[in-house]
Design a protein around this motif. Structure first.
Motif, PDB file in Angstrom:
ATOM      1  N   LEU A   1       0.827  -1.207   0.000  1.00 29.33           N
ATOM      2  CA  LEU A   1       0.000   0.000   0.000  1.00 29.33           C
ATOM      3  C   LEU A   1       0.861   1.256   0.000  1.00 29.33           C
ATOM      4  CD1 LEU A   1      -2.769  -1.007   2.582  1.00 29.33           C
ATOM      5  CD2 LEU A   1      -2.904  -1.063   0.094  1.00 29.33           C
ATOM      6  N   ARG A   2       1.956   1.246   0.756  1.00 36.23           N
ATOM      7  CA  ARG A   2       2.849   2.411   0.774  1.00 36.23           C
ATOM      8  C   ARG A   2       3.451   2.651  -0.607  1.00 36.23           C
ATOM      9  NH1 ARG A   2       4.794  -0.441   5.460  1.00 36.23           N
ATOM     10  NH2 ARG A   2       3.772   0.344   7.319  1.00 36.23           N
ATOM     11  N   ASP A   3       3.857   1.560  -1.270  1.00 37.52           N
ATOM     12  CA  ASP A   3       4.403   1.710  -2.615  1.00 37.52           C
ATOM     13  C   ASP A   3       3.348   2.270  -3.568  1.00 37.52           C
ATOM     14  OD1 ASP A   3       6.813   0.730  -1.785  1.00 37.52           O
ATOM     15  OD2 ASP A   3       6.444  -1.320  -2.462  1.00 37.52           O
ATOM     16  N   ALA A   4       2.101   1.797  -3.428  1.00 37.55           N
ATOM     17  CA  ALA A   4       1.027   2.271  -4.298  1.00 37.55           C
ATOM     18  C   ALA A   4       0.725   3.746  -4.064  1.00 37.55           C
ATOM     19  CB  ALA A   4      -0.239   1.438  -4.072  1.00 37.55           C
ATOM     20  N   LEU A   5       0.816   4.189  -2.804  1.00 34.71           N
ATOM     21  CA  LEU A   5       0.609   5.608  -2.502  1.00 34.71           C
ATOM     22  C   LEU A   5       1.720   6.444  -3.123  1.00 34.71           C
ATOM     23  CD1 LEU A   5      -0.865   7.869  -0.899  1.00 34.71           C
ATOM     24  CD2 LEU A   5       0.663   7.332   1.016  1.00 34.71           C
ATOM     25  N   ALA A   6       2.963   5.996  -2.973  1.00 31.35           N
ATOM     26  CA  ALA A   6       4.095   6.748  -3.514  1.00 31.35           C
ATOM     27  C   ALA A   6       4.042   6.830  -5.038  1.00 31.35           C
ATOM     28  CB  ALA A   6       5.410   6.100  -3.076  1.00 31.35           C
ATOM     29  N   GLU A   7       3.484   5.802  -5.700  1.00 28.80           N
ATOM     30  CA  GLU A   7       3.415   5.776  -7.158  1.00 28.80           C
ATOM     31  C   GLU A   7       2.173   6.469  -7.698  1.00 28.80           C
ATOM     32  OE1 GLU A   7       3.557   1.624  -7.869  1.00 28.80           O
ATOM     33  OE2 GLU A   7       5.690   1.423  -7.385  1.00 28.80           O
ATOM     34  N   GLY A   8       1.282   6.922  -6.815  1.00 28.79           N
ATOM     35  CA  GLY A   8       0.074   7.593  -7.265  1.00 28.79           C
ATOM     36  C   GLY A   8      -1.059   6.652  -7.632  1.00 28.79           C
ATOM     37  N   ARG A   9      -0.950   5.366  -7.300  1.00 25.34           N
ATOM     38  CA  ARG A   9      -2.035   4.421  -7.597  1.00 25.34           C
ATOM     39  C   ARG A   9      -3.188   4.574  -6.608  1.00 25.34           C
ATOM     40  NH1 ARG A   9       0.215   0.713 -11.200  1.00 25.34           N
ATOM     41  NH2 ARG A   9       2.497   0.631 -11.142  1.00 25.34           N
ATOM     42  N   LEU A  10      -2.875   5.056  -5.420  1.00 24.20           N
ATOM     43  CA  LEU A  10      -3.884   5.306  -4.393  1.00 24.20           C
ATOM     44  C   LEU A  10      -3.783   6.750  -3.953  1.00 24.20           C
ATOM     45  CD1 LEU A  10      -3.451   2.188  -2.043  1.00 24.20           C
ATOM     46  CD2 LEU A  10      -5.204   2.508  -3.788  1.00 24.20           C
TER      47      LEU A  10
ATOM     48  N   ARG B   1      -5.664  -6.680  -4.131  1.00 27.44           N
ATOM     49  CA  ARG B   1      -5.960  -7.480  -5.330  1.00 27.44           C
ATOM     50  C   ARG B   1      -5.807  -6.680  -6.618  1.00 27.44           C
ATOM     51  NH1 ARG B   1     -10.785 -11.020  -4.165  1.00 27.44           N
ATOM     52  NH2 ARG B   1      -9.144 -12.306  -3.232  1.00 27.44           N
ATOM     53  N   ASP B   2      -6.098  -5.371  -6.585  1.00 26.59           N
ATOM     54  CA  ASP B   2      -6.015  -4.551  -7.801  1.00 26.59           C
ATOM     55  C   ASP B   2      -4.705  -3.774  -7.893  1.00 26.59           C
ATOM     56  OD1 ASP B   2      -6.560  -2.933  -5.641  1.00 26.59           O
ATOM     57  OD2 ASP B   2      -7.933  -1.610  -6.720  1.00 26.59           O
ATOM     58  N   LEU B   3      -3.715  -4.150  -7.063  1.00 27.78           N
ATOM     59  CA  LEU B   3      -2.423  -3.450  -7.069  1.00 27.78           C
ATOM     60  C   LEU B   3      -1.315  -4.394  -7.514  1.00 27.78           C
ATOM     61  CD1 LEU B   3      -2.695  -1.566  -3.651  1.00 27.78           C
ATOM     62  CD2 LEU B   3      -3.109  -0.629  -5.933  1.00 27.78           C
ATOM     63  N   PRO B   4      -0.350  -3.889  -8.279  1.00 31.54           N
ATOM     64  CA  PRO B   4       0.769  -4.740  -8.682  1.00 31.54           C
ATOM     65  C   PRO B   4       1.692  -5.004  -7.520  1.00 31.54           C
ATOM     66  CG  PRO B   4       1.146  -2.521  -9.418  1.00 31.54           C
ATOM     67  CD  PRO B   4      -0.245  -2.539  -8.842  1.00 31.54           C
ATOM     68  N   GLY B   5       2.377  -6.129  -7.601  1.00 31.67           N
ATOM     69  CA  GLY B   5       3.316  -6.482  -6.562  1.00 31.67           C
ATOM     70  C   GLY B   5       4.145  -7.659  -7.001  1.00 31.67           C
TER      71      GLY B   5
END
Length: 259
Positions: A24-33, A59-63
Motif C-alpha cells: 500500500l505504501r508503494d502504491a501511494l508513492a506511485e500515485g495508484r492510491l 488485489r487490484d495493485l501490482p506487486g
C-alpha cells in the motif's frame, strides 16, 4: 504469505499485515492510491485477522509475483529540483482561487488546489486557513496578502519552501518563526504581507499528510520489530536459564523411605 485462495480462514500474522502495508505504501508513492484510499485500506489491513480478509486489499495493485505487472517501469526519473518541478505549473494556470473572505465566519483553502501568484484574503471576527502542503503553485514566487481585523489567518507550508514575512502588526502580529529557513532547490518562495489589527497571521511548517502517515507507519513497524526483538531475547534468556538449571523430575517416595 500463504496462498489466500487455498487457506482463506488461516490466521494472518503481524508480518503478513506488514507485507500488505508495504504494498500500500508503494502504491501511494506511485500515485495508484490517493490519501483517503490509502488510509481506508491501511485500517482494513491492521484490522484483518485472516488471509481471506487481507487478499482483497491489494488485489487490484501490482506487486511481486503478480500477473499483469507492466513489463516497462512506469516510474519516471526524478526531474531537476525533485518533486517541486511538477508542482510549479507556470503561466498556464492562474490559480484555483485568488481571494477569500471571512466575516464572523471562516474560510479554507486546502488539498490539491493551485495557489495563484497573489492570493488576497480578509478575516474580520473570523478565521481562515491556507494550506499549501498539497498545493500546486502558479509561479516560483507567490504572495499571500492577509488582512486580519480581530481575527486570524493561518498559513501552512510544507518543508522545503522558503518563507518571507513582510506584514505589519497593529495591536496584533505576524509570525516570523519560519523565516530564515533555506528553501530546497527548485522549491517555491512564499511571501506573506498584509496587516493584522487586533488579530494575527500565523505561519506553520508541517509535513504533508501522506508523509505523516508514512512516518506513523514506519514508527509502528519499528515498534513491532522492537517487540519481536524483545521476545527473541526473552526466549533466549529463558533457554539459557533452562540449560543452566535443568528441571528435575520429583521422584515419588519409595515405601521403604517411610521406615
Amino acid at each position: 504469505m500463504t496462498d489466500d485462495a487455498a487457506a482463506p480462514d488461516l490466521r494472518a500474522s503481524d508480518a503478513d499485515r506488514e507485507r500488505v502495508a508495504d504494498v500500500l505504501r508503494d502504491a501511494l508513492a506511485e500515485g495508484r492510491l490517493d490519501m483517503e484510499e490509502f488510509g481506508e485500506r491501511l485500517d482494513a489491513t491492521y484490522r484483518a485477522r485472516t488471509y481471506g480478509e487481507l487478499a482483497p486489499i491489494t488485489r487490484d495493485l501490482p506487486g511481486p509475483g503478480r500477473t499483469g505487472v507492466p513489463a516497462v517501469s512506469l516510474a519516471k526519473d526524478p526531474e531537476a529540483g525533485g518533486d517541486w518541478a511538477g508542482r510549479i505549473v507556470g503561466e498556464g494556470d492562474a490559480g484555483t482561487s485568488t481571494w477569500a473572505v471571512a466575516v464572523m465566519s471562516g474560510f479554507q483553502r486546502k488539498g490539491r488546489w493551485t495557489a495563484p501568484r497573489r492570493f488576497n484574503c480578509f478575516a474580520f471576527w473570523g478565521g481562515g486557513e491556507i494550506d499549501l502542503r498539497e498545493a500546486r503553485f502558479a509561479d516560483r514566487e507567490i504572495v499571500i496578502n492577509a488582512v486580519a481585523i480581530m481575527g486570524g489567518v493561518d498559513i501552512i507550508v510544507p518543508p522545503g519552501v522558503e518563507v518571507v514575512v513582510r506584514g505589519i502588526g497593529i495591536m496584533g502580529g505576524f509570525d516570523h518563526g519560519e523565516e530564515g529557513v533555506p528553501g530546497e532547490p527548485g522549491a517555491p518562495r512564499v511571501i506573506v504581507t498584509g496587516v493584522a489589527f487586533w488579530g494575527g497571521v500565523g505561519v506553520q511548517r508541517k509535513l504533508p499528510r501522506a508523509q505523516k502517515q508514512l512516518l506513523r507507519e514506519e514508527r509502528r513497524r519499528e515498534k513491532l520489530e522492537r517487540k519481536e526483538e524483545r521476545r527473541r531475547e526473552l526466549d533466549g534468556s529463558l533457554q539459557d536459564h533452562l540449560n543452566l538449571h535443568p528441571v528435575r523430575e520429583e521422584r515419588e517416595p519409595h515405601p521403604r523411605d517411610d521406615r
